[in-house]
Design a protein around this motif. Sequence first.
Motif, PDB file in Angstrom:
ATOM      1  N   SER A   2     -20.227  53.598 -42.226  1.00 32.14           N
ATOM      2  CA  SER A   2     -18.953  53.623 -42.932  1.00 32.14           C
ATOM      3  C   SER A   2     -17.860  53.943 -41.932  1.00 32.14           C
ATOM      4  O   SER A   2     -17.978  54.891 -41.146  1.00 32.14           O
ATOM      5  CB  SER A   2     -18.977  54.679 -44.047  1.00 32.14           C
ATOM      6  OG  SER A   2     -17.783  54.647 -44.784  1.00 32.14           O
ATOM      7  N   GLY A  92     -18.379  48.608 -42.112  1.00 29.60           N
ATOM      8  CA  GLY A  92     -18.174  49.688 -43.063  1.00 29.60           C
ATOM      9  C   GLY A  92     -16.754  49.894 -43.532  1.00 29.60           C
ATOM     10  O   GLY A  92     -16.478  50.844 -44.263  1.00 29.60           O
ATOM     11  N   SER A  95     -16.548  49.522 -47.453  1.00 26.92           N
ATOM     12  CA  SER A  95     -17.129  50.673 -48.146  1.00 26.92           C
ATOM     13  C   SER A  95     -16.202  51.877 -48.104  1.00 26.92           C
ATOM     14  O   SER A  95     -15.968  52.540 -49.117  1.00 26.92           O
ATOM     15  CB  SER A  95     -18.475  51.023 -47.501  1.00 26.92           C
ATOM     16  OG  SER A  95     -19.031  52.169 -48.099  1.00 26.92           O
ATOM     17  N   LEU A 123     -21.061  45.388 -52.690  1.00 30.76           N
ATOM     18  CA  LEU A 123     -20.235  46.584 -52.528  1.00 30.76           C
ATOM     19  C   LEU A 123     -19.915  47.203 -53.889  1.00 30.76           C
ATOM     20  O   LEU A 123     -20.021  48.418 -54.081  1.00 30.76           O
ATOM     21  CB  LEU A 123     -18.949  46.217 -51.791  1.00 30.76           C
ATOM     22  CG  LEU A 123     -18.043  47.360 -51.323  1.00 30.76           C
ATOM     23  CD1 LEU A 123     -18.750  48.203 -50.279  1.00 30.76           C
ATOM     24  CD2 LEU A 123     -16.750  46.793 -50.750  1.00 30.76           C
ATOM     25  N   ARG A 126     -23.046  48.825 -55.500  1.00 32.65           N
ATOM     26  CA  ARG A 126     -23.369  50.126 -54.917  1.00 32.65           C
ATOM     27  C   ARG A 126     -22.403  51.207 -55.381  1.00 32.65           C
ATOM     28  O   ARG A 126     -22.737  52.387 -55.375  1.00 32.65           O
ATOM     29  CB  ARG A 126     -23.360  50.030 -53.388  1.00 32.65           C
ATOM     30  CG  ARG A 126     -24.580  49.319 -52.821  1.00 32.65           C
ATOM     31  CD  ARG A 126     -24.707  49.573 -51.319  1.00 32.65           C
ATOM     32  NE  ARG A 126     -23.627  48.945 -50.578  1.00 32.65           N
ATOM     33  CZ  ARG A 126     -23.665  47.712 -50.086  1.00 32.65           C
ATOM     34  NH1 ARG A 126     -24.716  46.952 -50.307  1.00 32.65           N
ATOM     35  NH2 ARG A 126     -22.653  47.234 -49.393  1.00 32.65           N
ATOM     36  N   ASP A 319     -22.479  54.643 -47.841  1.00 32.99           N
ATOM     37  CA  ASP A 319     -22.265  53.708 -46.751  1.00 32.99           C
ATOM     38  C   ASP A 319     -22.463  52.282 -47.239  1.00 32.99           C
ATOM     39  O   ASP A 319     -23.066  52.039 -48.259  1.00 32.99           O
ATOM     40  CB  ASP A 319     -23.230  53.976 -45.594  1.00 32.99           C
ATOM     41  CG  ASP A 319     -22.931  55.299 -44.901  1.00 32.99           C
ATOM     42  OD1 ASP A 319     -21.817  55.816 -45.085  1.00 32.99           O
ATOM     43  OD2 ASP A 319     -23.824  55.811 -44.201  1.00 32.99           O
ATOM     44  N   ALA A 320     -21.937  51.320 -46.423  1.00 31.04           N
ATOM     45  CA  ALA A 320     -22.173  49.911 -46.713  1.00 31.04           C
ATOM     46  C   ALA A 320     -22.648  49.213 -45.464  1.00 31.04           C
ATOM     47  O   ALA A 320     -22.312  49.602 -44.371  1.00 31.04           O
ATOM     48  CB  ALA A 320     -20.888  49.250 -47.199  1.00 31.04           C
TER      49      ALA A 320
END
Length: 320
Positions: A2, A92, A95, A123, A126, A319-320
């Motif tokens: 991220s 990131g 995110s 995204l 999540r 996080d992404a």
Amino acid sequence: MSARLTVAEGASDAALAEARALIAEAEAHDGASPVSDQAMLAAAQGQRVLLRFSEAAGEAAEAVAAVAPVAVGIVGQGEVDLAVRPNARGRGVGSAALAQTLARTNGELRAWAHGENPAAEALLARAGFAPVRTLLRMALDPALLPSDGRDPLALQAPAGLRLRAFDPEQPADAAAWVRSNAAAFASHPEQGRITEADFALMRQEPWFEPDDLILLAEEPGPELAGSAWIKTVRGEEGVECELYAVGVRPEQAGRGLGRLLLDVALARMAQHAPTRVTLYVDGENERAVRLYAHASFTVDSRSRQWARAASSGVDDTMDA
């Protein structure tokens, strides 16, 4: 992963210009705008919060405040929009920007993943969102537009109705259009709530042309039975005509006015000689989809709207 971002809040002219530039860059890269026109209008009027994100590095975070943003977030009125600069993706930024944008509200939210966008949908998933609505982009081969040079305003309207262009010098036209549009789109979550102030801002957009907004006026009287609005954008790759909105007041339903206004819009588009013709329609609006399909529009892409409840209990810092 991220990213570490700094955020600037506010919708000054400079901030709006930065946001529009980033959104345009994302649209050119993705083939669809990541942010709706309504979201930008609301941000410009202070009805939603505009956030611009820049990448930070260690203790020098304050020094990047003047750097061009890598992402833009808009939140308010139950909706959230996010755009990430194409060359900033994959590390990131999305995110982190979404987490900071979501932190500005704890209410129920909706968000669009525009076009075929698996990364955006992942995204949102999540972050606790789930798909609730589908929007279709439909396209028409420009070669299928009327080729007889017809005047769109000369098409035959039913008795008691007259086709004419919007007159920006007549305040009554603006008020009448807002009333008619609100009635025609009473159940539409975005189009149906356009106010006179919103409409005034929309008419300041560089693409607006009064002759592209055609009114079906009742005679006598100030009211409209419906309207057809075209958004014409000219760029390096040619001219795109979007059927921005076709609306008929509910009490006028069943008279074939929707088909008339579509024919009027297509005749007006032909005068622009576009290289691309598109429209957006709710996938659940089967009647409208059939109308456009009958006019030879085909589905070009699908977008999905996602929703998150007010008390999702999701950690927005993932996080992404």
